[in-house]
Design an enzyme around this catalytic site. Structure first.
Site, PDB file in Angstrom:
ATOM      1  N   ASP A 163      -6.871  -0.605   2.764  1.00 34.40           N
ATOM      2  CA  ASP A 163      -5.978  -1.750   2.860  1.00 34.40           C
ATOM      3  C   ASP A 163      -6.602  -2.871   3.697  1.00 34.40           C
ATOM      4  OD1 ASP A 163      -3.685   0.039   5.032  1.00 34.40           O
ATOM      5  OD2 ASP A 163      -5.366  -1.234   5.606  1.00 34.40           O
ATOM      6  N   PHE A 164      -5.929  -3.994   3.749  1.00 35.44           N
ATOM      7  CA  PHE A 164      -6.510  -5.239   4.262  1.00 35.44           C
ATOM      8  C   PHE A 164      -7.076  -5.085   5.667  1.00 35.44           C
ATOM      9  CE2 PHE A 164      -5.961  -9.689   5.877  1.00 35.44           C
ATOM     10  CZ  PHE A 164      -6.859 -10.295   5.010  1.00 35.44           C
TER      11      PHE A 164
END
Length: 301
Positions: A163-164
């Site tokens: 994820d980011f």
């Protein structure tokens, strides 16, 4: 508080001496190019890879099986011939014979049940993804993409997602078959993470992580969990649920302050700095395929 240092992020069990270079290269294989596949999966090694929408492969000039296996790092052509004579090589699930030729765009080759990528333009990149980089094919907000950090040709995709804000090792490739196997739940290749938490863990919390955590989508499989430092956890999972590591820790009341993936199956690299990438060599790709086959056998049992 215990700071998470670069030395904690990856293991050093795999050294340059463990890797082997091959004299033969992809240039020794002839074909007119297979179609690229695009695959995306859930965060932290998810499994929903979409390989649809690709163009049918165009048949190519058949190549000798011995030549392909030598290029892919299975040894000299003499050793490869021994593999074939011993019945350890299959083409489209049929035991191969010496002299067999294969079409790299359509045939499926395995050695001891391990997938062998055939197309001559296959690439495998290992990226140490920094925080603030998106694992996606595009982004309307124009944030930096993981695919922007590696060569643009041939076109590649990420094998699963981080994820980011998650950092660490990420594979990118145009090998659709092995991508599917690495991300599909039925294979369950291990992924290891270093997790920095907002408070120390107790023995009871470690035990719960090892035994399985109740999440909204079901109880997690047993994980390997150990302390690196008071606030820092090493967690190894083989499932690919969305944001699984974060959710496991949050379910126990922790806030994840930093999350770094340090290993994917047998692949690790403590010398790769955030934002840097390198190509996997033939030996590493073969080890990945072997890890897939071994994991499938374990989970099938």
């Amino acid at each position: 508080d215990d700071d998470l240092t670069d030395d904690d992020l990856t293991d050093d069990d795999l050294t340059d001496d463990d890797l082997t270079d091959d004299d033969l290269t992809d240039d020794d294989l002839t074909d007119d190019g297979g179609a690229a596949h695009e695959g995306e999966a859930a965060d932290e090694g998810g499994a929903d890879v979409d390989l649809s929408g690709t163009e049918p492969a165009v048949p190519s000039e058949p190549v000798r099986l011995q030549k392909i296996l030598a290029v892919r790092g299975f040894g000299s052509r003499r050793l490869v011939e021994e593999l074939i004579v011993d019945g350890r090589v299959t083409v489209n699930s049929t035991v191969a014979e010496l002299g067999r030729r294969v079409d790299v765009t359509v045939d499926k080759v395995e050695v001891d049940g391990v997938h062998v990528g055939l197309a001559p333009d296959l690439v495998w990149y290992l990226l140490n993804k920094p925080a603030g980089v998106l694992c996606s094919a595009s982004d309307p907000q124009e944030r930096q993409l993981a695919t922007d950090m590696v060569p643009s040709e041939p076109r590649v995709w990420t094998v699963g997602r981080l994820d980011f804000e998650t950092e660490g090792l990420l594979l990118l490739t145009n090998d659709g078959d092995l991508t599917h196997q690495l991300t599909h739940p039925s294979f369950g290749v291990e992924k290891e993470y270093i997790v920095e938490l907002d408070r120390p863990l107790t023995r009871g919390e470690l035990r719960k992580l090892r035994e399985g955590i109740e999440l909204a989508d079901g109880v997690t499989s047993p994980a390997k969990a150990s302390l690196v430092a008071g606030h820092v956890l090493r967690l190894t999972i083989h499932e690919g649920r969305n944001r699984q590591v974060r959710r496991m820790c949050e379910s126990l009341g922790f806030t994840v302050e930093r999350l770094v993936r340090s290993r994917i199956g047998p692949i690790m690299d403590r010398h790769l700095s955030p934002g840097e990438w390198r190509e996997l060599d033939a030996a590493e790709v073969r080890k990945l395929a072997e890890a897939v086959a071994a994991s499938a056998t374990i989970h099938a049992g």
